[in-house]
Design an enzyme around this catalytic site. Structure first.
Site, PDB file in Angstrom:
ATOM      1  N   ARG A  24       0.817  -1.216   0.000  1.00 20.10           N
ATOM      2  CA  ARG A  24       0.000   0.000   0.000  1.00 20.10           C
ATOM      3  C   ARG A  24       0.848   1.262   0.000  1.00 20.10           C
ATOM      4  O   ARG A  24       0.438   2.300   0.507  1.00 20.10           O
ATOM      5  CB  ARG A  24      -0.976   0.022   1.174  1.00 20.10           C
ATOM      6  N   ARG A  28      -3.194   6.550   0.915  1.00 17.65           N
ATOM      7  CA  ARG A  28      -3.780   7.698   1.596  1.00 17.65           C
ATOM      8  C   ARG A  28      -2.841   8.450   2.523  1.00 17.65           C
ATOM      9  O   ARG A  28      -3.171   9.557   2.953  1.00 17.65           O
ATOM     10  CB  ARG A  28      -5.030   7.246   2.372  1.00 17.65           C
ATOM     11  N   ARG A  37      -6.911  11.370  -5.865  1.00 22.12           N
ATOM     12  CA  ARG A  37      -8.135  10.620  -5.535  1.00 22.12           C
ATOM     13  C   ARG A  37      -9.357  11.530  -5.597  1.00 22.12           C
ATOM     14  O   ARG A  37     -10.416  11.140  -6.109  1.00 22.12           O
ATOM     15  CB  ARG A  37      -7.972  10.013  -4.134  1.00 22.12           C
ATOM     16  N   ASP A  74      -6.742  -3.004  -7.197  1.00 20.38           N
ATOM     17  CA  ASP A  74      -7.388  -3.628  -6.052  1.00 20.38           C
ATOM     18  C   ASP A  74      -7.620  -5.099  -6.355  1.00 20.38           C
ATOM     19  O   ASP A  74      -7.861  -5.472  -7.515  1.00 20.38           O
ATOM     20  CB  ASP A  74      -8.731  -2.942  -5.740  1.00 20.38           C
ATOM     21  N   TYR A 150     -14.781 -12.378   0.037  1.00 22.35           N
ATOM     22  CA  TYR A 150     -15.506 -11.135  -0.247  1.00 22.35           C
ATOM     23  C   TYR A 150     -16.711 -11.389  -1.146  1.00 22.35           C
ATOM     24  O   TYR A 150     -17.762 -10.762  -0.990  1.00 22.35           O
ATOM     25  CB  TYR A 150     -14.572 -10.118  -0.901  1.00 22.35           C
TER      26      TYR A 150
END
Length: 343
Positions: A24, A28, A37, A74, A150
């Protein structure tokens, strides 16, 4: 790429300097990521715009000079490209349409939507063309078990109980779902290699919730099949597996059964025992606790020093034990880089 220390490690050599990247690393915690973003409007638009995905992937390379860039995307691109509805809710994470039966599975595509994954492959090519020669480009996919969790639940959390229950109650359906994901994931990784990826990582973020028998069935076997399929098309393809939460016996079985080049370790792994079991045959990646990176100062330095001592002389790739957290101070990343590169 003879100048890439990461690929040297994955080929079983001890590089002159320990290669470093972070899971990652494009994300962010970086202000430049947050600005892009906002411009993109939503997370999937960021993933599927090749120019945006390229820029986000390159941002941490420009700022920190990591030894590897990892494709910004992702793991849920694969189920999305198979026909699942997918959205990301602010502060809540992903939401998918659920797949809980053979009928649901039959309603999905048999192959990946070329419009969706084609934009990912375009980003891979753009990134590789923009990177320094010695900087490796990592592609990736989610492992079938983790992606399936998921798809069954429509979201993450709660130790992935819905998927574990489905695997027990309806193993025929669950095996068919895993089969679909094995085929799709192998196709996805092969195309990433052909587009310019130098190595790939398979993320099994939820492997630690399984008992040994289920781990063998839903983690080891599917990853072995993916590795075999990829290398049938890309001989010698460098592959890292990251089975978060796996026990030492699970890590050992996975490594030897699949033949991956490297094993990613989370921060709970006993490094000395893992090195004794695997260090002669496999590159070892990890495994700094991401919370040490947030703490900074002495806690960070001590964690790095202990880690580097445990892996000294091994084919080691420095990384975190999981992804960097959004609240991580940039100054602490700089402290980490200086400390690691000082060895």
């Amino acid at each position: 790429m003879p100048d890439s220390p990461l690929l040297q490690a994955l080929n079983g050599r001890v590089p002159a300097r320990v290669p470093i990247w972070m899971m990652r690393q494009a994300g962010r915690y970086l202000p430049e990521y947050r600005a892009l973003r906002e411009k993109a409007g939503d997370f999937l638009s960021l993933c599927y715009n090749p120019d945006f995905a390229t820029e986000v992937t390159l941002q941490p390379i420009r700022r920190f000079g990591f030894d590897a860039a990892i494709l910004f995307s992702d793991i849920l691109v694969v189920p999305h490209a198979l026909g699942c509805d997918l959205r990301f809710e602010q502060g809540e994470g992903p939401r998918l349409s659920t797949v809980t039966s053979l009928a649901d599975l039959d309603g999905l595509r048999s192959q990946l939507d070329p419009d969706k994954v084609g934009r990912v492959y375009e980003a891979v090519a753009k990134i590789r063309a923009s990177l320094p020669r010695e900087t490796a480009l990592l592609g990736f996919c989610g492992a079938p078990w983790t992606v399936a969790t998921y798809m069954v639940a429509g979201r993450g959390g709660d130790e992935q109980v819905p998927a574990r229950r489905a695997a027990y109650r309806d193993p025929v359906f669950f095996a068919a779902l895993i089969d679909r994901l094995v085929e799709a994931s192998a196709t996805y990784l092969i195309a990433q290699f052909r587009a310019g990826a130098d190595a790939v990582q398979i993320f099994d973020s939820w492997s630690g919730v399984l008992d040994p028998e289920e781990f063998r069935r839903w983690v080891v076997s599917p990853i072995r099949r993916i590795v075999s399929a990829v290398r049938a098309e890309i001989p010698g393809a460098p592959i890292i597996a990251f089975p978060k939460g796996a026990t030492l016996s699970g890590l050992t079985e996975l490594a030897f059964a699949t033949g991956v080049n490297g094993i990613g370790l989370d921060w709970t792994a006993d490094r000395r025992n893992v090195r004794a079991a695997l260090g002669a045959r496999f590159a070892l990646q990890g495994n700094l606790d991401p919370l040490r990176l947030i703490a900074g100062g002495r806690a960070l330095d001590e964690g790095i020093d202990a880690l580097m001592a445990d892996f000294r002389g091994a084919a080691h790739i420095f990384n975190l034990g999981h992804g960097i957290r959004p609240e991580t101070p940039i100054a602490h990343v700089e402290q980490m880089l200086k400390r690691v590169r000082g060895f």
